[in-house]
Design an enzyme around this catalytic site. Structure first.
Site, PDB file in Angstrom:
ATOM      1  N   ILE A  35      30.139  -0.650 -11.111  1.00 35.91           N
ATOM      2  CA  ILE A  35      29.383  -1.609 -10.269  1.00 35.91           C
ATOM      3  C   ILE A  35      28.676  -1.046  -8.997  1.00 35.91           C
ATOM      4  O   ILE A  35      27.711  -1.697  -8.609  1.00 35.91           O
ATOM      5  CB  ILE A  35      30.461  -2.865  -9.579  1.00 35.91           C
ATOM      6  CG1 ILE A  35      29.923  -4.121  -9.267  1.00 35.91           C
ATOM      7  CG2 ILE A  35      31.302  -2.236  -8.665  1.00 35.91           C
ATOM      8  CD1 ILE A  35      30.897  -5.116  -9.240  1.00 35.91           C
ATOM      9  N   ALA A  36      29.312   0.226  -8.415  1.00 36.05           N
ATOM     10  CA  ALA A  36      28.538   0.788  -7.453  1.00 36.05           C
ATOM     11  C   ALA A  36      27.089   1.029  -7.671  1.00 36.05           C
ATOM     12  O   ALA A  36      26.255   1.319  -6.920  1.00 36.05           O
ATOM     13  CB  ALA A  36      29.417   1.830  -7.076  1.00 36.05           C
ATOM     14  N   ARG A  57      36.920  10.183  -4.953  1.00 29.64           N
ATOM     15  CA  ARG A  57      37.965  10.937  -4.902  1.00 29.64           C
ATOM     16  C   ARG A  57      37.819  12.497  -5.031  1.00 29.64           C
ATOM     17  O   ARG A  57      38.632  13.379  -5.015  1.00 29.64           O
ATOM     18  CB  ARG A  57      39.206  10.393  -5.641  1.00 29.64           C
ATOM     19  CG  ARG A  57      39.597   9.143  -4.839  1.00 29.64           C
ATOM     20  CD  ARG A  57      40.610   8.494  -6.026  1.00 29.64           C
ATOM     21  NE  ARG A  57      40.071   8.108  -7.029  1.00 29.64           N
ATOM     22  CZ  ARG A  57      40.904   7.162  -7.995  1.00 29.64           C
ATOM     23  NH1 ARG A  57      42.038   6.948  -7.537  1.00 29.64           N
ATOM     24  NH2 ARG A  57      39.995   6.824  -9.137  1.00 29.64           N
ATOM     25  N   TYR A  78      37.858   9.495   0.268  1.00 28.72           N
ATOM     26  CA  TYR A  78      37.149   8.111   0.967  1.00 28.72           C
ATOM     27  C   TYR A  78      37.292   8.467   2.305  1.00 28.72           C
ATOM     28  O   TYR A  78      36.388   7.911   2.972  1.00 28.72           O
ATOM     29  CB  TYR A  78      38.327   7.265   0.517  1.00 28.72           C
ATOM     30  CG  TYR A  78      38.465   6.710  -0.847  1.00 28.72           C
ATOM     31  CD1 TYR A  78      37.104   7.137  -1.714  1.00 28.72           C
ATOM     32  CD2 TYR A  78      39.318   6.416  -1.540  1.00 28.72           C
ATOM     33  CE1 TYR A  78      37.213   6.810  -3.166  1.00 28.72           C
ATOM     34  CE2 TYR A  78      39.437   6.046  -2.933  1.00 28.72           C
ATOM     35  CZ  TYR A  78      38.317   6.148  -3.752  1.00 28.72           C
ATOM     36  OH  TYR A  78      38.054   5.979  -4.995  1.00 28.72           O
ATOM     37  N   HIS A  99      41.532  -2.189  -2.446  1.00 23.82           N
ATOM     38  CA  HIS A  99      40.548  -2.858  -1.394  1.00 23.82           C
ATOM     39  C   HIS A  99      41.237  -3.106  -0.036  1.00 23.82           C
ATOM     40  O   HIS A  99      40.804  -2.677   0.732  1.00 23.82           O
ATOM     41  CB  HIS A  99      40.297  -4.155  -2.007  1.00 23.82           C
ATOM     42  CG  HIS A  99      39.534  -4.187  -3.187  1.00 23.82           C
ATOM     43  ND1 HIS A  99      39.106  -5.232  -3.675  1.00 23.82           N
ATOM     44  CD2 HIS A  99      38.691  -3.077  -3.824  1.00 23.82           C
ATOM     45  CE1 HIS A  99      38.108  -5.038  -4.767  1.00 23.82           C
ATOM     46  NE2 HIS A  99      37.960  -3.661  -5.011  1.00 23.82           N
ATOM     47  N   LYS A 117      35.008  -8.214  -4.764  1.00 17.71           N
ATOM     48  CA  LYS A 117      36.097  -9.004  -5.220  1.00 17.71           C
ATOM     49  C   LYS A 117      36.675  -8.618  -6.273  1.00 17.71           C
ATOM     50  O   LYS A 117      36.592  -7.652  -7.025  1.00 17.71           O
ATOM     51  CB  LYS A 117      35.449 -10.366  -5.567  1.00 17.71           C
ATOM     52  CG  LYS A 117      34.500 -10.388  -6.986  1.00 17.71           C
ATOM     53  CD  LYS A 117      35.188 -10.396  -8.204  1.00 17.71           C
ATOM     54  CE  LYS A 117      34.460 -10.078  -9.394  1.00 17.71           C
ATOM     55  NZ  LYS A 117      35.412  -9.372 -10.572  1.00 17.71           N
ATOM     56  N   ASP A 198      39.929 -10.337 -12.443  1.00 19.65           N
ATOM     57  CA  ASP A 198      38.567  -9.805 -12.651  1.00 19.65           C
ATOM     58  C   ASP A 198      37.587 -10.740 -12.981  1.00 19.65           C
ATOM     59  O   ASP A 198      36.470 -10.532 -12.550  1.00 19.65           O
ATOM     60  CB  ASP A 198      38.782  -8.877 -13.920  1.00 19.65           C
ATOM     61  CG  ASP A 198      37.407  -7.814 -14.255  1.00 19.65           C
ATOM     62  OD1 ASP A 198      37.449  -6.762 -13.230  1.00 19.65           O
ATOM     63  OD2 ASP A 198      36.827  -8.041 -15.173  1.00 19.65           O
TER      64      ASP A 198
END
Length: 348
Positions: A35-36, A57, A78, A99, A117, A198
């Site tokens: 999604i990034a 990471r 991170y 998150h 989300k 999800d």
């Protein structure tokens, strides 16, 4: 066919985009997953936005992602992004279970956050995030992209204008057939797996957006061999008789469409309704009125634009997606999980 003026990220007349915007916003990404990539693709196509940094990471993954999208900074942890110069906001795209931790880390450093989300795993975590945002006077918003899409904005406009009369009910589904991988994100309870968090979040979101919080919830689920929900059916009931019929599954491909039923008509959000798509207004006394939009990006640009608009105006949360709404949403998801008996590792 009604073709709507596109909400174009490069259009200065964009109704959710400030005309006075002059600053270019430097975005960082934590968690360079699938999604990034979509978010990064949209950022580099959005006026007054650029990808400035990425944190993973592993250093090699961060370096590769940064090179692909032209980001000048990358970090092999991170925490490394906290020291990035000239960083304006961070998009958090890590697994659900991280998150809260990642958001708190950024907020405590005074870095505005757009968090994917579900906002967190449960209401307890979301409350921590909201408290930290307020304590550190820093912007925070849930990245539930569907809220900012032109289809959603148009549907709400039609409702406000009385195009369907009083809304009576909402029906929405989201389903796809996922390959079974007990260690993968969808099936692994340690990663917050299951259909509800999800994809079931989208139908629940729509019901909350249109009808508000229900007075009664009834939910059932098929719990699979790994202990997460593979399919979930949800019914919301309201004191005035309104209802919402919601469904999610990772076992089969469904039409993934949504209907908002009113006394005088129906709003039909077409298939794959949660992402850029088309919609129709159906009335019993006439032909359907179809609405289509000229999409310029994957659709993630709209949530970024909203965050940029808020930051440009000095806001600490979005009026379109306030923190109170995100708390209501996660509380509904918690209530559904209690009914279907779904608990994740470490939860009391």
């Amino acid at each position: 066919m009604t073709r709507q003026n596109p909400i174009d990220p490069k259009n200065p007349k964009n109704p959710i985009y400030p005309n006075h915007m002059t600053k270019t916003f430097n975005w960082g990404i934590i968690g360079p997953g699938r999604i990034a990539h979509k978010f990064a693709q949209d950022i580099i196509r959005t006026e007054h936005a650029r990808l400035h940094a990425v944190a993973s990471r592993t250093g090699e993954r961060a370096r590769s992602f940064a090179a692909q999208y032209g980001a000048p900074h990358y970090f092999g942890s991170y925490e490394g992004i906290l020291g990035c110069p000239d960083l304006d906001a961070v998009y958090i795209a890590t697994p659900h279970t991280s998150h809260c931790e990642n958001t708190l880390m950024c907020l405590r450093a005074g870095i505005p956050v757009l968090c994917e989300k579900p906002f967190a795993m449960n209401a307890r975590e979301v409350k921590k995030m909201i408290a930290a945002a307020r304590e550190h006077d820093t912007f925070l918003m849930e990245a539930l992209w569907t809220r900012f899409l032109p289809t959603t904005l148009k549907a709400l406009e039609l409702i406000r204008e009385g195009a369907v009369g009083q809304v009576l009910s909402v029906k929405a589904d989201f389903g796809f057939k996922a390959a079974f991988d007990p260690e993968g994100r969808l099936y692994n309870p340690a990663l917050g797996g299951g259909s509800l968090l999800d994809i079931g979040i989208y139908p629940v979101f729509l019901a909350l957006l249109v009808l508000g919080k229900p007075d009664k919830i009834k939910a059932m689920a098929r719990i699979g061999s790994t202990g997460v929900d593979e399919e979930c059916g949800i019914l919301f009931q309201y004191a005035d008789g309104r209802m919402a019929h919601l469904h999610s599954t990772v076992l089969a491909r469904t039409k993934t469409e949504a209907f908002i039923y009113g006394e005088e008509g129906v709003i039909h959000l077409h298939t794959r309704w949660h992402e850029p798509t088309s919609m129709s207004l159906l009335r019993p006394d006439g032909r359907p009125q179809d609405f289509r939009f000229d999409w310029k990006t994957n659709g993630y640009s709209y949530e970024a634009l909203e965050a940029m608009r808020c930051l440009a105006q000095g806001l600490k949360e979005s009026p379109l997606m306030p923190l109170s709404f995100s708390l209501d949403l996660i509380e509904l998801l918690d209530a559904i999980r209690r009914q279907i008996g779904l608990a994740y590792p470490g939860e009391a």
